[in-house]
Motif scaffolding. Structure first.
Motif, PDB file in Angstrom:
ATOM      1  N   VAL A   1       2.596   9.204   3.082  1.00  0.00           N
ATOM      2  CA  VAL A   1       2.157   7.977   3.737  1.00  0.00           C
ATOM      3  C   VAL A   1       2.987   7.709   4.985  1.00  0.00           C
ATOM      4  CG1 VAL A   1       1.865   5.481   3.459  1.00  0.00           C
ATOM      5  CG2 VAL A   1       1.455   7.000   1.522  1.00  0.00           C
ATOM      6  N   ARG A   2       2.300   7.364   6.055  1.00  0.00           N
ATOM      7  CA  ARG A   2       2.951   6.867   7.265  1.00  0.00           C
ATOM      8  C   ARG A   2       2.346   5.499   7.553  1.00  0.00           C
ATOM      9  NH1 ARG A   2       1.487  10.687  11.666  1.00  0.00           N
ATOM     10  NH2 ARG A   2      -0.284  11.048  10.330  1.00  0.00           N
ATOM     11  N   SER A   3       3.172   4.588   8.045  1.00  0.00           N
ATOM     12  CA  SER A   3       2.710   3.231   8.316  1.00  0.00           C
ATOM     13  C   SER A   3       3.075   2.833   9.733  1.00  0.00           C
ATOM     14  CB  SER A   3       3.375   2.238   7.360  1.00  0.00           C
ATOM     15  OG  SER A   3       3.122   2.590   6.030  1.00  0.00           O
TER      16      SER A   3
ATOM     17  N   GLN B   1      -7.474  -4.069  -5.200  1.00  0.00           N
ATOM     18  CA  GLN B   1      -6.733  -3.438  -6.286  1.00  0.00           C
ATOM     19  C   GLN B   1      -6.433  -2.016  -5.817  1.00  0.00           C
ATOM     20  OE1 GLN B   1      -5.790  -5.036  -9.104  1.00  0.00           O
ATOM     21  NE2 GLN B   1      -6.711  -6.845  -8.162  1.00  0.00           N
ATOM     22  N   ILE B   2      -5.217  -1.549  -6.068  1.00  0.00           N
ATOM     23  CA  ILE B   2      -4.834  -0.219  -5.595  1.00  0.00           C
ATOM     24  C   ILE B   2      -5.745   0.850  -6.184  1.00  0.00           C
ATOM     25  CG2 ILE B   2      -3.066   0.269  -7.334  1.00  0.00           C
ATOM     26  CD1 ILE B   2      -2.950   1.119  -3.562  1.00  0.00           C
ATOM     27  N   GLU B   3      -6.240   0.645  -7.406  1.00  0.00           N
ATOM     28  CA  GLU B   3      -7.151   1.608  -8.024  1.00  0.00           C
ATOM     29  C   GLU B   3      -8.426   1.768  -7.201  1.00  0.00           C
ATOM     30  OE1 GLU B   3      -4.520  -0.217 -11.095  1.00  0.00           O
ATOM     31  OE2 GLU B   3      -5.897  -1.077  -9.626  1.00  0.00           O
TER      32      GLU B   3
ATOM     33  N   LEU C   1       0.818  -1.214   0.000  1.00  0.00           N
ATOM     34  CA  LEU C   1       0.000   0.000   0.000  1.00  0.00           C
ATOM     35  C   LEU C   1       0.850   1.261   0.000  1.00  0.00           C
ATOM     36  CD1 LEU C   1      -2.973  -0.754   2.420  1.00  0.00           C
ATOM     37  CD2 LEU C   1      -3.143   0.088   0.082  1.00  0.00           C
ATOM     38  N   SER C   2       1.863   1.297   0.855  1.00  0.00           N
ATOM     39  CA  SER C   2       2.721   2.484   0.947  1.00  0.00           C
ATOM     40  C   SER C   2       3.379   2.803  -0.384  1.00  0.00           C
ATOM     41  CB  SER C   2       3.811   2.288   2.006  1.00  0.00           C
ATOM     42  OG  SER C   2       3.252   2.227   3.274  1.00  0.00           O
TER      43      SER C   2
END
Length: 123
Positions: free
Chosen positions: A37-39, A116-118, A26-27
Motif C-alpha cells: 500500500v502507498r498513500s 466496511q473493509i471486507e 485503509l492502509s
C-alpha cells in the motif's frame, strides 16, 4: 516461497485521500491482509506517484482540495500509459449523479463511506 513474494502477489494499491484518518484506516487494514500500500494526500501527488511506480488499483476519494478525484481520474484515463489502471472511488458522496459521473470517467467501482473493509477487499 518466502513471505515477501507472497505479499507482492496480493497487489499494489495506491490510496488517495486528503484525510489522514481515512488513509491510516485503509492502509492498516490492507497491509494486514498482505497488500502493498502507498498513500498520498492529494490528486497531484497521486499523478506523480503512478508515474514512478504503477499500482494495480487506485482507491480514490472524490472530495479533495486543489484537484478532486474526478479530475485525477480524467487525467489518468487521458494518458495512454496510465489509462488501464483500475480506479475505485471511495467517497461520502452517495448521490446517483456522483456515481454516474465516476463511471462515465472510467472508474470500475464506487464505494460509499462509511465502508466496511471486507467490502473494499471484495471489490
Amino acid at each position: 516461497m518466502n513471505l515477501n513474494s507472497e505479499i507482492e502477489n496480493k497487489g499494489n494499491i495506491l490510496i488517495v485521500d486528503d484525510l489522514l484518518e481515512n488513509l491510516q484506516l485503509l492502509s492498516n487494514a490492507l497491509l494486514k491482509l498482505g497488500y502493498t500500500v502507498r498513500s498520498v494526500t492529494s490528486g497531484r501527488m497521486a499523478l506523480k506517484t503512478v508515474k514512478v511506480k504503477r499500482p494495480d488499483v487506485i482507491l480514490l476519494d472524490v472530495k479533495m482540495p486543489e484537484m478532486d478525484g474526478y479530475q485525477v481520474c480524467r487525467t489518468l484515463k487521458a494518458d495512454a500509459d496510465l489509462s488501464q489502471i483500475p480506479v475505485i472511488f471511495i467517497s461520502a458522496l452517495d448521490d446517483v449523479f456522483d456515481k454516474v459521473t465516476a463511471f462515465e470517467l472510467g472508474a470500475i467501482d464506487y464505494i460509499t463511506k462509511p465502508f466496511q473493509i471486507e467490502e473494499v477487499v471484495a471489490r
